[in-house]
Design a protein around this motif. Structure first.
Motif, PDB file in Angstrom:
ATOM      1  N   VAL A  53       0.844  -1.190   0.000  1.00  0.00           N
ATOM      2  CA  VAL A  53       0.000   0.000   0.000  1.00  0.00           C
ATOM      3  C   VAL A  53       0.880   1.241   0.000  1.00  0.00           C
ATOM      4  N   THR A  54       0.663   2.125  -0.967  1.00  0.00           N
ATOM      5  CA  THR A  54       1.489   3.327  -1.057  1.00  0.00           C
ATOM      6  C   THR A  54       1.244   4.257   0.131  1.00  0.00           C
ATOM      7  N   HIS A  55      -0.044   4.468   0.470  1.00  0.00           N
ATOM      8  CA  HIS A  55      -0.429   5.327   1.588  1.00  0.00           C
ATOM      9  C   HIS A  55      -1.911   5.100   1.846  1.00  0.00           C
ATOM     10  N   ALA A  56      -2.425   5.694   2.889  1.00  0.00           N
ATOM     11  CA  ALA A  56      -3.771   5.337   3.352  1.00  0.00           C
ATOM     12  C   ALA A  56      -4.845   6.330   2.944  1.00  0.00           C
ATOM     13  N   HIS A  57      -4.661   7.082   1.858  1.00  0.00           N
ATOM     14  CA  HIS A  57      -5.779   7.832   1.308  1.00  0.00           C
ATOM     15  C   HIS A  57      -6.852   6.853   0.848  1.00  0.00           C
ATOM     16  N   MET A  58      -8.104   7.276   0.879  1.00  0.00           N
ATOM     17  CA  MET A  58      -9.216   6.350   0.681  1.00  0.00           C
ATOM     18  C   MET A  58      -9.149   5.608  -0.651  1.00  0.00           C
ATOM     19  N   ASP A  59      -8.740   6.308  -1.728  1.00  0.00           N
ATOM     20  CA  ASP A  59      -8.713   5.652  -3.044  1.00  0.00           C
ATOM     21  C   ASP A  59      -7.570   4.657  -3.178  1.00  0.00           C
ATOM     22  N   HIS A  60      -6.702   4.581  -2.173  1.00  0.00           N
ATOM     23  CA  HIS A  60      -5.604   3.609  -2.175  1.00  0.00           C
ATOM     24  C   HIS A  60      -5.773   2.530  -1.097  1.00  0.00           C
ATOM     25  N   PHE A  61      -6.720   2.725  -0.203  1.00  0.00           N
ATOM     26  CA  PHE A  61      -6.842   1.816   0.945  1.00  0.00           C
ATOM     27  C   PHE A  61      -8.292   1.415   1.217  1.00  0.00           C
ATOM     28  N   GLY A  62      -9.229   1.966   0.450  1.00  0.00           N
ATOM     29  CA  GLY A  62     -10.635   1.716   0.708  1.00  0.00           C
ATOM     30  C   GLY A  62     -11.086   0.300   0.431  1.00  0.00           C
ATOM     31  N   GLY A  63     -10.292  -0.467  -0.313  1.00  0.00           N
ATOM     32  CA  GLY A  63     -10.665  -1.848  -0.616  1.00  0.00           C
ATOM     33  C   GLY A  63     -10.290  -2.850   0.462  1.00  0.00           C
ATOM     34  N   PHE A  64      -9.700  -2.370   1.548  1.00  0.00           N
ATOM     35  CA  PHE A  64      -9.266  -3.272   2.622  1.00  0.00           C
ATOM     36  C   PHE A  64     -10.414  -4.150   3.111  1.00  0.00           C
ATOM     37  N   ASP A  65     -11.582  -3.556   3.327  1.00  0.00           N
ATOM     38  CA  ASP A  65     -12.694  -4.312   3.904  1.00  0.00           C
ATOM     39  C   ASP A  65     -13.131  -5.463   3.005  1.00  0.00           C
ATOM     40  N   ARG A  66     -13.162  -5.239   1.699  1.00  0.00           N
ATOM     41  CA  ARG A  66     -13.570  -6.321   0.795  1.00  0.00           C
ATOM     42  C   ARG A  66     -12.556  -7.463   0.821  1.00  0.00           C
ATOM     43  N   LEU A  67     -11.283  -7.123   0.818  1.00  0.00           N
ATOM     44  CA  LEU A  67     -10.268  -8.173   0.890  1.00  0.00           C
ATOM     45  C   LEU A  67     -10.432  -8.974   2.172  1.00  0.00           C
ATOM     46  N   LEU A  68     -10.629  -8.286   3.281  1.00  0.00           N
ATOM     47  CA  LEU A  68     -10.815  -8.961   4.561  1.00  0.00           C
ATOM     48  C   LEU A  68     -12.038  -9.868   4.532  1.00  0.00           C
ATOM     49  N   ARG A  69     -13.134  -9.363   4.001  1.00  0.00           N
ATOM     50  CA  ARG A  69     -14.373 -10.142   4.001  1.00  0.00           C
ATOM     51  C   ARG A  69     -14.250 -11.396   3.146  1.00  0.00           C
ATOM     52  N   ILE A  70     -13.562 -11.300   2.005  1.00  0.00           N
ATOM     53  CA  ILE A  70     -13.392 -12.462   1.132  1.00  0.00           C
ATOM     54  C   ILE A  70     -12.484 -13.503   1.783  1.00  0.00           C
ATOM     55  N   CYS A  71     -11.442 -13.050   2.473  1.00  0.00           N
ATOM     56  CA  CYS A  71     -10.444 -13.982   3.019  1.00  0.00           C
ATOM     57  C   CYS A  71     -10.821 -14.524   4.395  1.00  0.00           C
ATOM     58  N   LEU A  72     -11.707 -13.851   5.102  1.00  0.00           N
ATOM     59  CA  LEU A  72     -12.078 -14.282   6.441  1.00  0.00           C
ATOM     60  C   LEU A  72     -12.643 -15.706   6.410  1.00  0.00           C
ATOM     61  N   GLY A  73     -12.178 -16.527   7.335  1.00  0.00           N
ATOM     62  CA  GLY A  73     -12.597 -17.919   7.374  1.00  0.00           C
ATOM     63  C   GLY A  73     -11.683 -18.850   6.606  1.00  0.00           C
ATOM     64  N   ARG A  74     -10.684 -18.295   5.932  1.00  0.00           N
ATOM     65  CA  ARG A  74      -9.720 -19.113   5.187  1.00  0.00           C
ATOM     66  C   ARG A  74      -8.520 -19.436   6.072  1.00  0.00           C
ATOM     67  N   GLU A  75      -7.923 -20.570   5.834  1.00  0.00           N
ATOM     68  CA  GLU A  75      -6.734 -20.988   6.585  1.00  0.00           C
ATOM     69  C   GLU A  75      -5.517 -20.445   5.874  1.00  0.00           C
ATOM     70  N   ARG A  76      -5.197 -19.195   6.155  1.00  0.00           N
ATOM     71  CA  ARG A  76      -4.078 -18.570   5.451  1.00  0.00           C
ATOM     72  C   ARG A  76      -3.701 -17.286   6.171  1.00  0.00           C
ATOM     73  N   ALA A  77      -2.634 -16.681   5.699  1.00  0.00           N
ATOM     74  CA  ALA A  77      -2.222 -15.363   6.180  1.00  0.00           C
ATOM     75  C   ALA A  77      -1.989 -14.468   4.968  1.00  0.00           C
ATOM     76  N   VAL A  78      -2.258 -13.196   5.137  1.00  0.00           N
ATOM     77  CA  VAL A  78      -1.958 -12.196   4.122  1.00  0.00           C
ATOM     78  C   VAL A  78      -1.024 -11.176   4.743  1.00  0.00           C
ATOM     79  N   ARG A  79       0.050 -10.865   4.051  1.00  0.00           N
ATOM     80  CA  ARG A  79       1.011  -9.874   4.522  1.00  0.00           C
ATOM     81  C   ARG A  79       0.700  -8.525   3.884  1.00  0.00           C
ATOM     82  N   LEU A  80       0.752  -7.481   4.690  1.00  0.00           N
ATOM     83  CA  LEU A  80       0.486  -6.120   4.245  1.00  0.00           C
ATOM     84  C   LEU A  80       1.712  -5.254   4.522  1.00  0.00           C
ATOM     85  N   TYR A  81       2.007  -4.332   3.608  1.00  0.00           N
ATOM     86  CA  TYR A  81       3.157  -3.446   3.750  1.00  0.00           C
ATOM     87  C   TYR A  81       2.704  -2.012   3.467  1.00  0.00           C
TER      88      TYR A  81
END
Length: 334
Positions: A53-81
């Motif tokens: 993630v370049t920075h946390a302005h909404m148009d660069h970070f607003g998709g976080f919730d969708r990624l979380l919702r899709i991956c929740l319940g999966r046996e895995r880890a996602v790394r964020l930078y």
């Protein structure tokens, strides 16, 4: 030659910044920025292992919730930078929800957030589903030279840039390709087989030429084995090809230090994805918004000696005038 990276600018030139990089031969993908994700189907998001993630302005970070919702319940880890303050922002995102039932989930989906400050280290924290996504500080990791991630096939570097807030640019660098001449192996009296993977690993890790390599293969119902020095095999049957380099830069103001840092990060990139928000006729407005003009993007691309340039993040005011933005960039980098 097979390419590892398959990049896709998901939302086009006018939409939220989002680059999806499919790692074709690894069964996974990288995301650069977390803008609007609705154009990516769940099966693609479930391939994502790392998000930059370049920075946390909404148009660069607003998709976080969708990624979380899709991956929740999966046996895995996602790394964020992300840049300084990123761990706190991830924590705030997660703290916005109620997690009283997630301890019952059969899997413990985990996010690992990394914060690059430009001083050679990364702060790290873990957020686990079974711990209701409470932040768990982890040991700092080295990030010398901006190196965020290093794997056998590729590495990711970052540079700290200025957008009136700390902002990261990223370079993804594929390791060299180790190609094998099958006919030359046959001239040596050996056959291809799984042993070639070990040979390639030794080459990529920089093993000395006197390292011993065992060639073993099945032929005619018999197991065959021969030993070679690495240098002998390199000279007789291998050829090395430099890997591909992609660079991604979005949301930076134009000044000498930013240009220097981007040019160093993107040096000789095969493809440079760079924001091209305004035309030079609106350069004063671009400065107030801490964005680049097409002319400035072209100057940076020229300084970086980028082989190919993909402009994006166009201002909506230029709808129907995309060709002008591209032409201005190309004139500046000529």
């Amino acid at each position: 030659m097979r390419r590892l990276f398959s990049p896709e600018l998901v939302n086009g030139e006018f939409g939220d910044p989002l680059l999806y990089v499919d790692l074709k031969f690894e069964g996974r993908a990288l995301l650069l920025d977390l803008g609007e994700l609705s154009a990516l189907p769940p099966k693609k998001l479930l391939r994502v292992s790392d998000v930059f993630v370049t920075h946390a302005h909404m148009d660069h970070f607003g998709g976080f919730d969708r990624l979380l919702r899709i991956c929740l319940g999966r046996e895995r880890a996602v790394r964020l930078y992300g840049p300084p303050g990123f761990i706190e922002r991830v924590g705030h995102k997660l703290a916005a929800y109620t997690w009283n039932l997630v301890a019952n989930y059969p899997t413990d989906f985990t996010l690992i957030a990394h914060e690059f400050t430009g001083d050679g280290v990364m702060r790290c924290a873990r957020f686990r589903c079974h711990n209701r996504f409470a932040p768990e500080p982890l040991a700092e990791l080295p990030a010398r030279g901006g190196l965020l991630l290093e794997e056998p096939a590729f590495r990711v570097r970052a540079a700290l840039l200025d957008h009136d807030t700390p902002c990261l640019g990223f370079a993804i660098e594929e390791n060299m390709h180790v190609n094998v001449w099958k006919n030359r192996l046959e001239e040596l009296g050996v056959q291809v087989g799984p042993w070639l993977q070990e040979l390639k690993r030794e080459v990529l890790r920089g093993a000395p030429d006197d390292a011993r390599i065992r060639a073993c293969w099945d032929e005619g119902g018999a197991r065959n084995e021969r030993w070679f020095s690495l240098g002998e095999l390199k000279a007789a049957a291998l050829y090395l090809v430099p890997g591909e380099k992609l660079c991604y830069v979005s949301d930076v103001v134009y000044h000498a230090e930013n240009e220097r840092r981007v040019a160093a990060l993107a040096a000789d990139a095969d493809v440079l994805f760079i924001e091209t928000v305004f035309l030079e006729e609106h350069v004063a407005h671009a400065a107030r918004k801490f964005h680049l003009t097409a002319h400035q993007a072209g100057l940076i691309a020229r300084a970086a000696r980028a082989k190919n340039v993909v402009p994006f993040h166009f201002s909506p005011r230029y709808a129907g005038r995309e060709a002008e933005l591209r032409a201005e960039l190309e004139r500046a980098r000529a």
